[in-house]
Design a protein around this motif. Structure first.
Motif, PDB file in Angstrom:
ATOM      1  N   GLY A   8       0.682  -1.323  -0.009  1.00  0.00           N
ATOM      2  CA  GLY A   8      -0.053  -0.026  -0.016  1.00  0.00           C
ATOM      3  C   GLY A   8       0.721   1.267   0.008  1.00  0.00           C
ATOM      4  N   ILE A   9       1.899   1.165  -0.466  1.00  0.00           N
ATOM      5  CA  ILE A   9       2.758   2.450  -0.403  1.00  0.00           C
ATOM      6  C   ILE A   9       2.315   3.281  -1.326  1.00  0.00           C
ATOM      7  CG2 ILE A   9       4.608   1.614  -2.032  1.00  0.00           C
ATOM      8  CD1 ILE A   9       5.244   4.077   0.910  1.00  0.00           C
ATOM      9  N   GLY A  10       1.811   2.904  -2.327  1.00  0.00           N
ATOM     10  CA  GLY A  10       1.201   3.966  -3.530  1.00  0.00           C
ATOM     11  C   GLY A  10       0.021   4.585  -2.945  1.00  0.00           C
ATOM     12  N   THR A  11      -0.872   3.845  -2.189  1.00  0.00           N
ATOM     13  CA  THR A  11      -2.131   4.327  -1.422  1.00  0.00           C
ATOM     14  C   THR A  11      -1.723   5.435  -0.433  1.00  0.00           C
ATOM     15  OG1 THR A  11      -3.300   2.569  -1.918  1.00  0.00           O
ATOM     16  CG2 THR A  11      -4.239   3.865  -0.213  1.00  0.00           C
ATOM     17  N   PHE A  12      -0.581   4.947   0.201  1.00  0.00           N
ATOM     18  CA  PHE A  12      -0.170   6.110   1.260  1.00  0.00           C
ATOM     19  C   PHE A  12       0.212   7.382   0.789  1.00  0.00           C
ATOM     20  CE2 PHE A  12       3.170   7.684   4.055  1.00  0.00           C
ATOM     21  CZ  PHE A  12       2.485   7.555   5.218  1.00  0.00           C
ATOM     22  N   VAL A  27      -2.381   1.546   7.472  1.00  0.00           N
ATOM     23  CA  VAL A  27      -1.850   0.205   6.807  1.00  0.00           C
ATOM     24  C   VAL A  27      -2.876  -0.097   5.754  1.00  0.00           C
ATOM     25  CG1 VAL A  27      -1.197  -2.094   7.453  1.00  0.00           C
ATOM     26  CG2 VAL A  27      -1.318  -0.509   9.355  1.00  0.00           C
ATOM     27  N   PRO A  28      -2.419   0.480   4.498  1.00  0.00           N
ATOM     28  CA  PRO A  28      -3.354   0.316   3.370  1.00  0.00           C
ATOM     29  C   PRO A  28      -2.854  -0.985   2.592  1.00  0.00           C
ATOM     30  CG  PRO A  28      -1.791   1.933   2.799  1.00  0.00           C
ATOM     31  CD  PRO A  28      -1.515   1.405   4.500  1.00  0.00           C
ATOM     32  N   SER A  29      -2.702  -1.983   3.292  1.00  0.00           N
ATOM     33  CA  SER A  29      -1.998  -3.282   2.680  1.00  0.00           C
ATOM     34  C   SER A  29      -2.920  -4.292   2.211  1.00  0.00           C
ATOM     35  CB  SER A  29      -0.987  -3.902   3.764  1.00  0.00           C
ATOM     36  OG  SER A  29      -0.548  -5.142   3.272  1.00  0.00           O
ATOM     37  N   ILE A  80     -13.260  -3.107  14.348  1.00  0.00           N
ATOM     38  CA  ILE A  80     -13.522  -1.810  14.768  1.00  0.00           C
ATOM     39  C   ILE A  80     -13.847  -1.428  16.095  1.00  0.00           C
ATOM     40  CG2 ILE A  80     -14.851  -1.610  12.654  1.00  0.00           C
ATOM     41  CD1 ILE A  80     -17.376  -2.008  13.934  1.00  0.00           C
ATOM     42  N   SER A  81     -13.593  -2.572  17.032  1.00  0.00           N
ATOM     43  CA  SER A  81     -13.560  -2.239  18.335  1.00  0.00           C
ATOM     44  C   SER A  81     -12.278  -1.625  18.933  1.00  0.00           C
ATOM     45  CB  SER A  81     -13.744  -3.377  19.397  1.00  0.00           C
ATOM     46  OG  SER A  81     -12.797  -4.466  19.162  1.00  0.00           O
ATOM     47  N   THR A  82     -11.316  -2.080  18.056  1.00  0.00           N
ATOM     48  CA  THR A  82      -9.799  -1.379  18.483  1.00  0.00           C
ATOM     49  C   THR A  82      -8.892  -0.476  17.405  1.00  0.00           C
ATOM     50  OG1 THR A  82      -8.782  -3.726  17.536  1.00  0.00           O
ATOM     51  CG2 THR A  82      -9.196  -3.320  19.885  1.00  0.00           C
ATOM     52  N   ILE A  83      -9.658  -0.613  16.079  1.00  0.00           N
ATOM     53  CA  ILE A  83      -9.024   0.006  14.982  1.00  0.00           C
ATOM     54  C   ILE A  83     -10.062   0.534  14.005  1.00  0.00           C
ATOM     55  CG2 ILE A  83      -6.882  -1.220  15.140  1.00  0.00           C
ATOM     56  CD1 ILE A  83      -7.731  -2.728  12.494  1.00  0.00           C
ATOM     57  N   TYR A  84      -9.600   1.376  13.304  1.00  0.00           N
ATOM     58  CA  TYR A  84     -10.286   2.076  12.246  1.00  0.00           C
ATOM     59  C   TYR A  84     -10.083   1.197  10.673  1.00  0.00           C
ATOM     60  CZ  TYR A  84     -11.557   5.712  15.237  1.00  0.00           C
ATOM     61  OH  TYR A  84     -11.803   6.462  16.522  1.00  0.00           O
ATOM     62  N   VAL A  85     -11.326   0.428  10.254  1.00  0.00           N
ATOM     63  CA  VAL A  85     -11.174  -0.252   8.983  1.00  0.00           C
ATOM     64  C   VAL A  85     -11.570   0.320   7.906  1.00  0.00           C
ATOM     65  CG1 VAL A  85     -11.554  -2.673   8.262  1.00  0.00           C
ATOM     66  CG2 VAL A  85     -11.138  -2.302  10.709  1.00  0.00           C
ATOM     67  N   ALA A  86     -10.899   0.316   6.774  1.00  0.00           N
ATOM     68  CA  ALA A  86     -11.506   1.230   5.370  1.00  0.00           C
ATOM     69  C   ALA A  86     -12.391   0.243   4.819  1.00  0.00           C
ATOM     70  CB  ALA A  86     -10.212   1.455   4.554  1.00  0.00           C
ATOM     71  N   GLU A  87     -13.563   0.678   4.401  1.00  0.00           N
ATOM     72  CA  GLU A  87     -14.523  -0.292   3.507  1.00  0.00           C
ATOM     73  C   GLU A  87     -13.930  -0.740   2.339  1.00  0.00           C
ATOM     74  OE1 GLU A  87     -17.309  -1.455   4.600  1.00  0.00           O
ATOM     75  OE2 GLU A  87     -16.903  -0.747   6.463  1.00  0.00           O
ATOM     76  N   GLY A  88     -13.036   0.134   1.723  1.00  0.00           N
ATOM     77  CA  GLY A  88     -12.540  -0.390   0.440  1.00  0.00           C
ATOM     78  C   GLY A  88     -10.900   0.211   0.224  1.00  0.00           C
ATOM     79  N   ASP A  89     -10.579   0.080  -1.002  1.00  0.00           N
ATOM     80  CA  ASP A  89      -8.941   0.463  -1.030  1.00  0.00           C
ATOM     81  C   ASP A  89      -8.775   1.577  -1.561  1.00  0.00           C
ATOM     82  OD1 ASP A  89      -8.508  -2.226  -0.308  1.00  0.00           O
ATOM     83  OD2 ASP A  89      -8.736  -3.201  -2.183  1.00  0.00           O
ATOM     84  N   ALA A  90      -9.804   2.406  -1.864  1.00  0.00           N
ATOM     85  CA  ALA A  90      -9.628   3.770  -2.628  1.00  0.00           C
ATOM     86  C   ALA A  90      -9.146   4.825  -1.381  1.00  0.00           C
ATOM     87  CB  ALA A  90     -10.932   4.167  -3.254  1.00  0.00           C
ATOM     88  N   GLY A 135     -10.099   7.686  -0.456  1.00  0.00           N
ATOM     89  CA  GLY A 135     -11.303   8.114   0.132  1.00  0.00           C
ATOM     90  C   GLY A 135     -11.692   7.237   1.109  1.00  0.00           C
ATOM     91  N   ASP A 136     -11.612   5.791   1.066  1.00  0.00           N
ATOM     92  CA  ASP A 136     -12.205   5.028   2.160  1.00  0.00           C
ATOM     93  C   ASP A 136     -11.314   5.306   3.353  1.00  0.00           C
ATOM     94  OD1 ASP A 136     -14.168   3.575   0.620  1.00  0.00           O
ATOM     95  OD2 ASP A 136     -12.503   2.756  -0.466  1.00  0.00           O
ATOM     96  N   TYR A 137     -10.035   5.810   3.185  1.00  0.00           N
ATOM     97  CA  TYR A 137      -9.099   5.750   4.490  1.00  0.00           C
ATOM     98  C   TYR A 137      -9.490   7.331   5.003  1.00  0.00           C
ATOM     99  CZ  TYR A 137      -6.913   1.570   3.079  1.00  0.00           C
ATOM    100  OH  TYR A 137      -6.473   0.264   2.558  1.00  0.00           O
ATOM    101  N   LEU A 138      -9.700   8.338   4.115  1.00  0.00           N
ATOM    102  CA  LEU A 138     -10.053   9.586   4.548  1.00  0.00           C
ATOM    103  C   LEU A 138     -11.264   9.574   5.365  1.00  0.00           C
ATOM    104  CD1 LEU A 138      -9.270  12.006   1.351  1.00  0.00           C
ATOM    105  CD2 LEU A 138      -7.902  11.324   3.537  1.00  0.00           C
TER     106      LEU A 138
END
Length: 274
Positions: A88-92, A155-157, A190-200, A202-205
């Motif tokens: 996920g370095i590109g997504t980062f 962690v966009p892996s 999701i009780s301990t971390i934030y989980v992106a719904e997809g790989d875009a 915008g999902d991490y934002l």
């Protein structure tokens, strides 16, 4: 394959389930789940599960009313791992382009053995394209020695992790984590971390927006407390070593059921002729 002399260790339940579906004839009782390689004691100072740690790990742990505005905070987004596209370095870097007011630090180096890796020659160009990104290279225990007010591990892996140790380390240190669904490995949720719904990006934002909202409303600290408790309860290095040794002890206890090992234990050097 002799069941009573065989054991398999899996780092996450997803891999174990895939294995058991592929080889249903093997005894599932010999398939052991040991989550990762464990977080060292230096990451796990004693703390009361429901109390705030002293000193506070970072500014995310502050009472929101003590800040002018959580949304105004300059955060330090962190990438820990080899510079592989699948990690996920590109997504980062795409996210860094979208959040120009935030800081981004990359801990990790190129992997010359992998065709999936960024090249050393690319790093200079990437650095010039991203003024808010710092390529820090490979470092020993980078999160342990990190001192920034608002860290966020990203962690966009989609690499196919066994268990990302950086996630466990971040949780132990009270650092919020935003992760791809693949990198949760069936261990984190999701009780301990934030989980992106997809790989875009915008999902991490969206996860970052939720993190800021949780901080403003006081819901972030309980999530980070739950993450620290999870690591201390299930992901400590001492606990992982103990679980691993228990598997070896199980195999050792079954030596008596092995015809060949019985002969060796009895020091019968010519037993093949007997």
């Amino acid at each position: 394959m002799t069941p009573n002399r065989t054991a398999f260790i899996f780092q996450n339940p997803i891999d174990r389930s895939l294995f058991e579906r592929a080889l249903p004839h093997l005894h599932s009782s010999r398939n052991h789940l040991i989550a990762g390689s464990g977080v060292p004691a230096s990451y796990l100072p004693d703390f009361a599960e429901l109390a705030l740690p002293e000193p506070l790990p970072n500014q995310w742990w502050q009472i929101p009313s003590e800040l002018t505005s959580p949304a105004d905070a300059v955060c330090e987004f962190l990438f820990c791992g080899r510079l592989l596209r699948s990690k996920g370095i590109g997504t980062f870097l795409e996210i860094a382009s979208l959040l120009e007011s935030q800081h981004f630090t990359v801990f990790g180096g190129v992997d010359p053995s992998s065709g999936d890796s960024l090249l050393t020659a690319e790093l200079t160009a990437l650095q010039s394209q991203h003024d808010n990104v710092h390529f820090a290279g490979s470092q020993c225990d980078p999160l342990l020695h990190l001192q920034v007010p608002y860290p966020v591990l990203l962690v966009p892996s989609n690499y196919g992790e066994g268990l990302p140790r950086a996630v466990a380390e971040a949780l132990a240190l009270g650092i919020p984590v935003i992760s791809s669904r693949a990198a949760t490995c069936g261990i984190f949720d999701i009780s301990t971390i934030y989980v992106a719904e997809g790989d875009a990006p915008g999902d991490y934002l969206h996860c970052f927006d939720q993190l800021l909202a949780d901080h403003a409303t006081g819901r972030l600290v309980p999530r980070m407390q739950a993450g620290r408790a999870l690591v201390q309860r299930s992901l400590s290095e001492a606990g992982i070593v103990e679980e691993t040794l228990a598997v070896y002890q199980l195999l050792e206890n079954d030596r008596g059921n092995s015809y060949l090992l019985n002969k060796d234990d009895a020091r019968l050097h010519s037993w093949l002729a007997q």
